[in-house]
Design a protein around this motif. Structure first.
Motif, PDB file in Angstrom:
ATOM      1  N   UNK A   1       0.967  -5.908  -8.261  1.00 57.14           N
ATOM      2  CA  UNK A   1       0.235  -6.745  -7.300  1.00 57.14           C
ATOM      3  C   UNK A   1      -1.156  -7.094  -7.816  1.00 57.14           C
ATOM      4  N   UNK A   2      -1.556  -8.330  -7.598  1.00 57.07           N
ATOM      5  CA  UNK A   2      -2.911  -8.743  -7.969  1.00 57.07           C
ATOM      6  C   UNK A   2      -3.923  -8.245  -6.948  1.00 57.07           C
ATOM      7  N   UNK A   3      -3.533  -8.240  -5.694  1.00 52.75           N
ATOM      8  CA  UNK A   3      -4.372  -7.708  -4.623  1.00 52.75           C
ATOM      9  C   UNK A   3      -3.470  -6.985  -3.635  1.00 52.75           C
ATOM     10  N   UNK A   4      -4.012  -5.959  -2.983  1.00 47.70           N
ATOM     11  CA  UNK A   4      -3.282  -5.194  -1.976  1.00 47.70           C
ATOM     12  C   UNK A   4      -4.102  -5.221  -0.693  1.00 47.70           C
ATOM     13  N   UNK A   5      -3.456  -5.548   0.410  1.00 54.61           N
ATOM     14  CA  UNK A   5      -4.131  -5.564   1.704  1.00 54.61           C
ATOM     15  C   UNK A   5      -3.680  -4.357   2.520  1.00 54.61           C
ATOM     16  N   UNK A   6      -4.637  -3.600   3.028  1.00 54.03           N
ATOM     17  CA  UNK A   6      -4.343  -2.464   3.909  1.00 54.03           C
ATOM     18  C   UNK A   6      -5.172  -2.611   5.181  1.00 54.03           C
ATOM     19  N   UNK A   7      -4.833  -1.808   6.204  1.00 48.40           N
ATOM     20  CA  UNK A   7      -5.445  -1.998   7.516  1.00 48.40           C
ATOM     21  C   UNK A   7      -6.670  -1.127   7.771  1.00 48.40           C
ATOM     22  N   UNK A   8      -6.996  -0.196   6.845  1.00 47.97           N
ATOM     23  CA  UNK A   8      -8.134   0.693   7.082  1.00 47.97           C
ATOM     24  C   UNK A   8      -8.656   1.246   5.772  1.00 47.97           C
ATOM     25  N   UNK A   9      -9.899   1.704   5.799  1.00 49.08           N
ATOM     26  CA  UNK A   9     -10.468   2.373   4.630  1.00 49.08           C
ATOM     27  C   UNK A   9      -9.691   3.643   4.310  1.00 49.08           C
ATOM     28  N   UNK A  10      -9.188   4.286   5.353  1.00 46.56           N
ATOM     29  CA  UNK A  10      -8.369   5.483   5.159  1.00 46.56           C
ATOM     30  C   UNK A  10      -7.155   5.174   4.292  1.00 46.56           C
ATOM     31  N   UNK A  11      -6.456   4.082   4.598  1.00 51.77           N
ATOM     32  CA  UNK A  11      -5.277   3.719   3.814  1.00 51.77           C
ATOM     33  C   UNK A  11      -5.668   3.281   2.404  1.00 51.77           C
ATOM     34  N   UNK A  12      -6.831   2.683   2.259  1.00 50.36           N
ATOM     35  CA  UNK A  12      -7.324   2.314   0.929  1.00 50.36           C
ATOM     36  C   UNK A  12      -7.470   3.561   0.057  1.00 50.36           C
TER      37      UNK A  12
ATOM     38  N   UNK B   1      -7.823  -3.202  -3.845  1.00 49.05           N
ATOM     39  CA  UNK B   1      -7.381  -2.994  -2.464  1.00 49.05           C
ATOM     40  C   UNK B   1      -8.386  -3.584  -1.487  1.00 49.05           C
ATOM     41  N   UNK B   2      -7.934  -4.515  -0.662  1.00 51.24           N
ATOM     42  CA  UNK B   2      -8.774  -5.167   0.338  1.00 51.24           C
ATOM     43  C   UNK B   2      -8.421  -4.644   1.730  1.00 51.24           C
TER      44      UNK B   2
END
Length: 258
Positions: free
Chosen positions: A15-26, A40-41
């Motif tokens: 993946x060029x970029x990864x989207x997650x829903x929280x800093x915790x998941x990052x 990771x965004x």
């Protein structure tokens, strides 16, 4: 490494970029799957705010009377009765909550809640708890509007969208200071927090809420403001589109260079 984890690692690599829903998941993706932090965004989940005008005041009043016929305090739990959602911790807090505030009632909504009834019986709090099982979305939304607080005693939570649902209806929220949930509910700012797996901490948060209604009102106002400014789908869509635009621009640059 099992096949699923190997697949997830490959996805993070490709993946060029990864989207997650929280800093915790990052942090989780970085620590457990080796995904670089700069790839990771974080874009929070959103919520569609429903109109309170769609819920008749007389209907809400009757519902409150049904569950609290003697004007008792009402607490609400929503979620499946699985370990990570922390319902047993809340049940264990109930004897202490009742010692501080006699007559308080707890409404439990969600699958498998009947499996926790034996613990409530063992602790002699079963008569203070209504196990409602599955309810409709409309009934759930009504409950948010009639209870004194929503309790989210999770042991693990990547984000905690149920907190947004409650906050959007002006419901006080008490949530575990854990995972992505801790990024949504901030102690004495837009709600109250408790320590995970700690019944006494839940008791203290409930007591604090009940004895200081003015502070609770301020927290509800702050929470509702954040719902409108931070968690609207339009804003989230723009943020997501920007990430895709960066990926497309990067790909186009690489193709031209080669």
């Amino acid at each position: 490494i099992d096949q699923l984890e190997q697949f997830e690692r490959e996805l993070c690599t490709e993946a060029k970029q990864i989207i997650v829903c929280s800093q915790f998941m990052r942090q989780q993706l970085n620590a457990h799957l080796g995904a670089p932090l700069d790839k990771i965004k974080v874009i929070a989940n959103g919520i569609k705010v429903k109109r309170k005008e769609d819920y008749r005041p007389e209907e809400l009043s009757l519902l409150r009377q049904q569950y609290a016929p003697q004007a008792q305090k009402l607490l609400l739990f929503i979620g499946p009765a699985i370990l990570e959602k922390g319902l047993p911790v809340l049940i264990r807090a109930m004897p202490h909550i009742l010692a501080d505030h006699p007559g308080t009632r707890l409404l439990v909504v969600g699958k498998y809640s009947d499996k926790i009834h034996s613990l409530a019986y063992e602790l002699h709090v079963d008569k203070s708890i209504d196990f409602l099982g599955h309810v409709s979305d409309y009934h759930r939304d009504c409950l948010y509007q009639i209870v004194d607080a929503m309790i989210i005693p999770s042991l693990y939570e990547p984000f905690g969208r149920v907190a947004l649902e409650a906050m959007a209806f002006g419901c006080n929220v008490i949530a575990s200071n854990v995972g992505g949930l801790a990024e949504v509910v901030k102690h004495r700012e837009n709600g109250l927090t408790s320590q995970p797996n700690d019944p006494q901490s839940i008791r203290q948060a409930v007591h604090l809420l009940f004895i200081d209604p003015a502070a609770a009102q301020q927290q509800r106002v702050r929470a509702l403001d954040e719902i409108h400014t931070l968690y609207q789908w339009g804003k989230i869509a723009v943020q997501t589109a920007q990430v895709y635009q960066i990926c497309c621009t990067t790909t186009s640059t690489i193709n031209h260079a080669t």
